[in-house]
Design a protein around this motif. Structure first.
Motif, PDB file in Angstrom:
ATOM      1  N   VAL A 105       0.853  -1.201   0.000  1.00 28.23           N
ATOM      2  CA  VAL A 105       0.000   0.000   0.000  1.00 28.23           C
ATOM      3  C   VAL A 105       0.890   1.253   0.000  1.00 28.23           C
ATOM      4  O   VAL A 105       0.657   2.208  -0.755  1.00 28.23           O
ATOM      5  CB  VAL A 105      -0.935  -0.016   1.246  1.00 28.23           C
ATOM      6  CG1 VAL A 105      -1.599   1.337   1.458  1.00 28.23           C
ATOM      7  CG2 VAL A 105      -1.964  -1.130   1.125  1.00 28.23           C
ATOM      8  N   THR A 106       1.930   1.213   0.831  1.00 31.86           N
ATOM      9  CA  THR A 106       2.845   2.348   0.944  1.00 31.86           C
ATOM     10  C   THR A 106       3.627   2.548  -0.349  1.00 31.86           C
ATOM     11  O   THR A 106       3.848   3.683  -0.792  1.00 31.86           O
ATOM     12  CB  THR A 106       3.819   2.115   2.121  1.00 31.86           C
ATOM     13  OG1 THR A 106       3.055   1.819   3.280  1.00 31.86           O
ATOM     14  CG2 THR A 106       4.691   3.326   2.368  1.00 31.86           C
ATOM     15  N   ALA A 107       4.039   1.453  -0.967  1.00 32.73           N
ATOM     16  CA  ALA A 107       4.783   1.549  -2.234  1.00 32.73           C
ATOM     17  C   ALA A 107       3.930   2.258  -3.287  1.00 32.73           C
ATOM     18  O   ALA A 107       4.408   3.168  -3.971  1.00 32.73           O
ATOM     19  CB  ALA A 107       5.187   0.156  -2.715  1.00 32.73           C
ATOM     20  N   ALA A 108       2.656   1.861  -3.387  1.00 32.26           N
ATOM     21  CA  ALA A 108       1.772   2.468  -4.389  1.00 32.26           C
ATOM     22  C   ALA A 108       1.639   3.980  -4.150  1.00 32.26           C
ATOM     23  O   ALA A 108       1.707   4.782  -5.088  1.00 32.26           O
ATOM     24  CB  ALA A 108       0.401   1.799  -4.359  1.00 32.26           C
ATOM     25  N   ARG A 109       1.514   4.339  -2.868  1.00 31.02           N
ATOM     26  CA  ARG A 109       1.346   5.763  -2.538  1.00 31.02           C
ATOM     27  C   ARG A 109       2.628   6.554  -2.807  1.00 31.02           C
ATOM     28  O   ARG A 109       2.600   7.620  -3.430  1.00 31.02           O
ATOM     29  CB  ARG A 109       0.944   5.893  -1.059  1.00 31.02           C
ATOM     30  CG  ARG A 109       0.784   7.324  -0.601  1.00 31.02           C
ATOM     31  CD  ARG A 109       0.313   7.436   0.840  1.00 31.02           C
ATOM     32  NE  ARG A 109       1.082   6.673   1.803  1.00 31.02           N
ATOM     33  CZ  ARG A 109       2.302   7.003   2.243  1.00 31.02           C
ATOM     34  NH1 ARG A 109       2.900   8.096   1.794  1.00 31.02           N
ATOM     35  NH2 ARG A 109       2.922   6.249   3.129  1.00 31.02           N
ATOM     36  N   MET A 110       3.766   6.007  -2.380  1.00 34.44           N
ATOM     37  CA  MET A 110       5.025   6.740  -2.561  1.00 34.44           C
ATOM     38  C   MET A 110       5.383   6.874  -4.044  1.00 34.44           C
ATOM     39  O   MET A 110       5.890   7.904  -4.481  1.00 34.44           O
ATOM     40  CB  MET A 110       6.158   6.049  -1.801  1.00 34.44           C
ATOM     41  CG  MET A 110       6.016   6.179  -0.296  1.00 34.44           C
ATOM     42  SD  MET A 110       7.357   5.356   0.597  1.00 34.44           S
ATOM     43  CE  MET A 110       8.680   6.566   0.422  1.00 34.44           C
ATOM     44  N   LEU A 111       5.122   5.824  -4.804  1.00 34.36           N
ATOM     45  CA  LEU A 111       5.444   5.878  -6.237  1.00 34.36           C
ATOM     46  C   LEU A 111       4.576   6.903  -6.951  1.00 34.36           C
ATOM     47  O   LEU A 111       5.045   7.595  -7.866  1.00 34.36           O
ATOM     48  CB  LEU A 111       5.276   4.495  -6.879  1.00 34.36           C
ATOM     49  CG  LEU A 111       6.378   3.511  -6.508  1.00 34.36           C
ATOM     50  CD1 LEU A 111       6.020   2.104  -6.971  1.00 34.36           C
ATOM     51  CD2 LEU A 111       7.702   3.941  -7.123  1.00 34.36           C
ATOM     52  N   ALA A 112       3.318   7.027  -6.520  1.00 33.93           N
ATOM     53  CA  ALA A 112       2.413   7.992  -7.158  1.00 33.93           C
ATOM     54  C   ALA A 112       2.951   9.414  -7.005  1.00 33.93           C
ATOM     55  O   ALA A 112       2.792  10.253  -7.897  1.00 33.93           O
ATOM     56  CB  ALA A 112       1.014   7.870  -6.566  1.00 33.93           C
ATOM     57  N   GLU A 113       3.633   9.653  -5.866  1.00 34.00           N
ATOM     58  CA  GLU A 113       4.213  10.984  -5.652  1.00 34.00           C
ATOM     59  C   GLU A 113       5.290  11.306  -6.683  1.00 34.00           C
ATOM     60  O   GLU A 113       5.624  12.464  -6.901  1.00 34.00           O
ATOM     61  CB  GLU A 113       4.797  11.085  -4.232  1.00 34.00           C
ATOM     62  CG  GLU A 113       3.714  11.210  -3.176  1.00 34.00           C
ATOM     63  CD  GLU A 113       4.213  10.925  -1.758  1.00 34.00           C
ATOM     64  OE1 GLU A 113       5.438  10.976  -1.529  1.00 34.00           O
ATOM     65  OE2 GLU A 113       3.347  10.632  -0.901  1.00 34.00           O
ATOM     66  N   ARG A 114       5.846  10.271  -7.312  1.00 30.07           N
ATOM     67  CA  ARG A 114       6.860  10.464  -8.362  1.00 30.07           C
ATOM     68  C   ARG A 114       6.261  10.202  -9.741  1.00 30.07           C
ATOM     69  O   ARG A 114       7.008  10.047 -10.719  1.00 30.07           O
ATOM     70  CB  ARG A 114       8.040   9.511  -8.165  1.00 30.07           C
ATOM     71  CG  ARG A 114       8.822   9.660  -6.892  1.00 30.07           C
ATOM     72  CD  ARG A 114       9.732  10.855  -6.825  1.00 30.07           C
ATOM     73  NE  ARG A 114      10.682  10.987  -7.918  1.00 30.07           N
ATOM     74  CZ  ARG A 114      11.652  11.897  -7.970  1.00 30.07           C
ATOM     75  NH1 ARG A 114      11.812  12.735  -6.974  1.00 30.07           N
ATOM     76  NH2 ARG A 114      12.450  11.974  -8.997  1.00 30.07           N
ATOM     77  N   GLY A 115       4.926  10.111  -9.808  1.00 34.63           N
ATOM     78  CA  GLY A 115       4.271   9.878 -11.105  1.00 34.63           C
ATOM     79  C   GLY A 115       4.460   8.456 -11.620  1.00 34.63           C
ATOM     80  O   GLY A 115       4.381   8.202 -12.817  1.00 34.63           O
ATOM     81  N   GLU A 116       4.710   7.525 -10.692  1.00 30.02           N
ATOM     82  CA  GLU A 116       4.917   6.130 -11.107  1.00 30.02           C
ATOM     83  C   GLU A 116       3.859   5.241 -10.494  1.00 30.02           C
ATOM     84  O   GLU A 116       3.219   5.614  -9.512  1.00 30.02           O
ATOM     85  CB  GLU A 116       6.280   5.635 -10.612  1.00 30.02           C
ATOM     86  CG  GLU A 116       7.437   6.178 -11.411  1.00 30.02           C
ATOM     87  CD  GLU A 116       8.743   5.583 -10.927  1.00 30.02           C
ATOM     88  OE1 GLU A 116       8.888   4.342 -10.970  1.00 30.02           O
ATOM     89  OE2 GLU A 116       9.592   6.357 -10.487  1.00 30.02           O
TER      90      GLU A 116
END
Ligand code: OOG
Ligand code: MG
Length: 256
Positions: free
Chosen positions: A203-214
């Protein structure tokens, strides 16, 4: 921008040549955003050499790791196929600076995940799970770094070993894990140590990656983070990790 590319070359060359470097963040005045940009640029260098981006690893998802390294913010790094060590295979410490191992739960995705997702949705996107050993290797002298330094160094990503993919258990939140050297346990833990449930790492990976547009893609692997402190590798040692109900994974360090 030139600055980012130049520093990516510094960390990438340190990894490629297995040669330690001094920390960069303070001297270069880097922000956390810069550090992820350096990480991305260093992965582009690996891809230019023919490696493929195949997933992500999460870091500092357990107290044991955060305490050991003195850094307690969640971080991620990128995994490439060039980092794979075969289950039952060999590695040689001379290709690393000061490698350490930690037992982890690996997840294989069957659906993409992006941005804010819930625990149920995240676990539903998981195709299979496997016992894993992450081989971390900080490129910084004495394995010492700040949060910004470690992110710039692709969060110490260096190698990983995956056991067989298994059907996912209904509840992966409290599976015992044992890391052993030459058959003797050196670290004992549980997936519960990983944010209370390793699915939270996804869940955290999905959120953190979204912050980088990934975003996370189907077919990608996610290493959810070490559940115990890491152990330094020594020449000649046989390393194994066993995860409750999921079997074991291992490799041997070649004699010096
Ligand atoms: C940074 C990577 C942390 C984990 O599982 O927590 C990590 C390091 O400890 O060098 O991989
Ligand atoms: Mg790890």
């Amino acid at each position: 921008m030139a600055h980012i590319e130049a520093l990516a070359k510094v960390v990438d060359s340190a990894a490629f040549n297995a040669k330690a470097i001094p920390q960069l963040a303070e001297k270069e005045g880097l922000s956390l955003f810069d550090a992820y940009s350096i990480q991305e640029a260093s992965i582009r260098r690996r891809i230019a050499r023919g490696e493929k981006h195949i997933g992500y690893k999460m870091g500092f998802t357990s107290r044991a790791k955060a305490i050991q390294m003195g850094v307690d913010d969640l971080i991620y790094g990128k995994l490439t196929d060039g980092m794979v060590v075969e289950d039952g295979g060999f590695m040689n410490v001379k290709h690393y600076v000061h490698p350490r191992v930690e037992p982890e739960l690996a997840l294989l995705l069957k659906r993409p995940l992006s941005g804010r997702v819930g625990m149920v949705e995240a676990y539903a996107a998981v195709e299979a799970v496997a016992p894993a050993i992450e081989i971390i290797d900080s490129r910084y002298e004495n394995f010492k770094f700040s949060l910004i330094d470690v992110v710039a160094d692709n969060s110490s990503s260096s190698g990983f070993v995956l056991g067989n993919w298994r059907l996912k258990p209904e509840d992966p939140s409290n599976l015992g894990m044992i890391l052993s050297f030459d058959g003797k346990p050196v670290q004992i833990g549980s997936t519960a140590a990983v944010l209370g449930n390793p699915v939270r790492s996804l869940v955290t990976a999905a959120r953190m990656l979204a912050e980088r547009g990934e975003s996370l893609e189907a077919g990608q692997i996610v290493l959810t983070g070490g559940a115990t402190a890491a152990e330094a590798l020594k020449p000649g040692v046989s390393v194994a990790a066993e995860l409750e109900g999921l079997g074991r994974v291992g490799f041997t360090v070649e004699a010096a």
